[in-house]
Design an enzyme around this catalytic site. Structure first.
Site, mmCIF file in Angstrom:
data_model
loop_
_atom_site.group_PDB
_atom_site.id
_atom_site.type_symbol
_atom_site.label_atom_id
_atom_site.label_comp_id
_atom_site.label_asym_id
_atom_site.label_seq_id
_atom_site.Cartn_x
_atom_site.Cartn_y
_atom_site.Cartn_z
ATOM 1 N N ASP A 40 0.815 -1.219 0.000
ATOM 2 C CA ASP A 40 0.000 0.000 0.000
ATOM 3 C C ASP A 40 0.851 1.272 0.000
ATOM 4 O OD1 ASP A 40 1.014 -0.391 2.493
ATOM 5 O OD2 ASP A 40 -0.844 0.012 3.578
ATOM 6 N N HIS A 227 20.952 6.436 -20.521
ATOM 7 C CA HIS A 227 19.947 6.583 -19.462
ATOM 8 C C HIS A 227 20.372 5.861 -18.177
ATOM 9 C CE1 HIS A 227 16.477 7.774 -22.392
ATOM 10 N NE2 HIS A 227 17.380 8.708 -22.229
ATOM 11 N N ASP A 244 23.154 14.497 -15.428
ATOM 12 C CA ASP A 244 21.980 14.970 -16.186
ATOM 13 C C ASP A 244 20.833 15.015 -15.179
ATOM 14 O OD1 ASP A 244 19.748 15.275 -17.844
ATOM 15 O OD2 ASP A 244 20.456 13.855 -19.351
ATOM 16 N N ASP A 255 16.052 20.753 -17.405
ATOM 17 C CA ASP A 255 16.743 19.538 -17.855
ATOM 18 C C ASP A 255 18.150 19.964 -18.259
ATOM 19 O OD1 ASP A 255 17.624 17.218 -19.028
ATOM 20 O OD2 ASP A 255 16.046 17.098 -20.545
ATOM 21 N N HIS A 339 22.027 9.966 -30.119
ATOM 22 C CA HIS A 339 20.689 10.464 -29.769
ATOM 23 C C HIS A 339 20.394 11.760 -30.508
ATOM 24 C CE1 HIS A 339 22.641 13.354 -27.028
ATOM 25 N NE2 HIS A 339 23.349 12.356 -26.551
ATOM 26 N N HIS A 343 14.913 18.277 -27.309
ATOM 27 C CA HIS A 343 13.469 18.021 -27.268
ATOM 28 C C HIS A 343 12.808 19.252 -26.687
ATOM 29 C CE1 HIS A 343 14.223 17.349 -22.950
ATOM 30 N NE2 HIS A 343 15.269 16.661 -23.341
ATOM 31 N N HIS A 350 10.195 15.628 -21.514
ATOM 32 C CA HIS A 350 10.189 15.446 -22.969
ATOM 33 C C HIS A 350 8.820 15.934 -23.406
ATOM 34 C CE1 HIS A 350 13.546 12.174 -22.877
ATOM 35 N NE2 HIS A 350 13.977 13.373 -22.575
ATOM 36 N N GLU A 375 21.402 19.419 -26.547
ATOM 37 C CA GLU A 375 22.206 18.497 -25.736
ATOM 38 C C GLU A 375 23.020 17.507 -26.563
ATOM 39 O OE1 GLU A 375 19.902 15.488 -23.631
ATOM 40 O OE2 GLU A 375 18.055 16.459 -24.255
ATOM 41 N N TYR A 379 30.202 9.672 -26.974
ATOM 42 C CA TYR A 379 30.294 8.552 -26.042
ATOM 43 C C TYR A 379 31.230 7.479 -26.598
ATOM 44 C CZ TYR A 379 26.101 11.119 -24.906
ATOM 45 O OH TYR A 379 25.231 12.145 -24.643
ATOM 46 N N ARG A 399 28.264 14.856 -22.291
ATOM 47 C CA ARG A 399 27.083 15.539 -22.830
ATOM 48 C C ARG A 399 26.990 16.888 -22.139
ATOM 49 N NH1 ARG A 399 23.811 11.746 -22.246
ATOM 50 N NH2 ARG A 399 22.656 12.175 -20.339
ATOM 51 N N GLU A 401 24.114 20.045 -21.821
ATOM 52 C CA GLU A 401 22.706 20.318 -22.141
ATOM 53 C C GLU A 401 22.231 21.585 -21.445
ATOM 54 O OE1 GLU A 401 19.914 17.447 -20.506
ATOM 55 O OE2 GLU A 401 18.435 17.989 -22.028
HETATM 56 MN MN LIG Z 1 17.168 16.337 -22.081
#
Ligand SMILES: [Mn+2]
Length: 433
Positions: A40, A227, A244, A255, A339, A343, A350, A375, A379, A399, A401
């Site tokens: 719960d 990710h 990130d 972001d 990538h 966005h 997103h 961004e 890699y 990266r 961003e």
């Molecule tokens: Mn982003």
């Protein structure tokens, strides 16, 4: 309870939507179901972005309903009724009377929603709803084939932010930027990724905010996993960490990504890749011009990255060959930048409103009031088997961003207070450890 927008702003959004709907319509916008994590114990609740957008209802079990059966539009918000026995356990509810200050014509108990909606859909020719949000609404409507998704109208509206929405997003970007600075300050060789996450998310909480998506803190090779959010490894002396992380203000997201050495000093190979990604990011931001196409941003970052990879000897081909098909961007530079360049950003991190390349390969035209991320990244996961990774750069994932507002005068970087020049970063890392 103070809503994040004046009533007039919500009413204006409702009226713009209603103007697009035909006579004899009913619109049903439910909020998200609660989700459970263990028996719960619930996950922290987050309302559905469409109900937030149309009337600001943040609590579970709300449904915003509107119909124009009488010739003019009437709106009603169904909410959980006051219930002392439940409130003792779950907390006080706003209730049907309390909800009358929300921007709707009437309020009623969620317990009457089903009969009210049944009655209205029985004699409405046009039903507009978002399926897949609320199990109650899905059960009522799922078998009908006459349902239209209002997101086709709402998403282009949400894509252009009002001045008040931009204020909330600027605040989210400011808190996000400061949180990244805190993380840089507390860093030292060997620090756990989780402690960097804690510095960032603790700062969000200090500011009465919260993350807008699970923070990614990838040390060393973990930074090459797009990710990654396990955040349970230590970051060794000499390694970079890719962070990130962004937060939410009244539901509006920031972001931000920064990548920096935990010991405060970039190595030469790290510097080479970092400077290339930064150059691509600045070119991407410069491409964020009123009237430009969405894809021109990706073209800008891709050209810089592909040319740089040739210059650094990672790719041995011409620039055109490195980029590949000019619509698909499928050349070998994609082995290291796999990538998109960004966005839209808003109530969803997103955010809605397109931003993928359309059939014409260009995507939406940029307009003032749009907010998006830029961004680019590179890699070089040494663990990969799909491509040969140059020894000099093996283990590097970078990266950068930022959050960009499109204006008539050019791009405005909402996250500009977050340092990204090598010199600035080297001066900050470790100063508060
Ligand atoms: Mn982003």
């Amino acid at each position: 309870m103070v809503l994040p927008f004046k009533s007039s702003e919500y009413i204006n959004r409702q009226e713009r939507l209603f103007a697009e709907l035909p006579e004899s319509s009913v619109l049903i916008i439910p909020t998200n179901d609660r989700k459970f994590r263990s028996n719960d114990v619930g996950y922290p609740y987050r309302a559905n972005s469409y109900i937030l957008y149309l009337c600001g209802w943040e609590e579970p079990e709300g449904v915003f309903v509107a119909n124009n059966k009488s010739g003019s539009w009437e709106t009603i918000l169904f909410v959980p009724p006051r219930d002392t026995k439940k409130e003792i356990w779950e907390g006080k509810r706003i209730g049907v009377d309390g909800a009358t200050t929300w921007p709707v014509n009437a309020t009623d108990s969620i317990e009457s929603a089903e009969s009210y909606i049944s009655e209205y859909i029985s004699d409405s020719h046009n039903i507009f709803t978002t399926l897949g949000v609320s199990s109650i609404i899905d059960d009522m409507l799922n078998n009908r084939d006459d349902i239209t998704d209002p997101r086709a109208i709402l998403d282009p509206m949400r894509r252009i932010k009002s001045s008040r929405e931009i204020e909330h997003m600027q605040e989210a970007a400011r808190i996000g930027s400061e949180a990244h600075i805190r993380a840089m300050e507390v860093a030292l060789p060997g620090i756990g990724e989780w402690r960097i996450q804690s510095a960032i998310e603790g700062y969000f909480m200090d500011c009465k905010s919260q993350w807008s998506y699970p923070s990614i803190v990838g040390g060393g090779e973990n930074g090459t996993i797009l990710h990654y959010n396990t955040n349970m490894s230590e970051v060794n002396d000499g390694e970079l960490v890719l962070v990130d992380a962004g937060c939410e203000v009244h539901g509006y997201a920031s972001d931000i990504t920064r990548t920096w050495p935990v010991n405060g000093k970039f190595t030469d190979p790290q510097k080479e890749i970092y400077e290339l990604v930064l150059k691509a990011e600045l070119a991407g931001i410069e491409a964020c011009q009123n009237g430009s196409t969405w894809v021109s941003i990706h073209t800008a970052t891709s050209q810089v990255l592909a040319a740089g990879l040739i210059e650094l000897g990672v790719l041995d081909c011409t620039l055109d060959e490195a980029i590949g098909d000019p619509v698909k961007f499928d050349g070998p530079y994609r082995n290291f930048f796999m990538h998109g360049t960004g966005h839209f950003l808003g109530l969803d991190v997103h955010d809605v409103g397109g931003g993928r390349q359309g059939d014409d390969g260009k995507g939406p035209i940029l307009e003032p009031g749009m907010v998006l991320t830029v961004e680019p990244g590179l890699y070089f996961g040494g663990w990969r088997t799909d491509v040969e990774i140059p020894e000099r750069y093996s283990g590097i994932g970078i990266r950068i961003e930022d959050d960009i507002l499109i204006t008539e005068e050019g791009p405005v970087v909402l996250s500009s207070s977050c340092p990204k020049e090598i010199q600035e970063i080297e001066m900050i890392v470790g100063t508060g450890a």
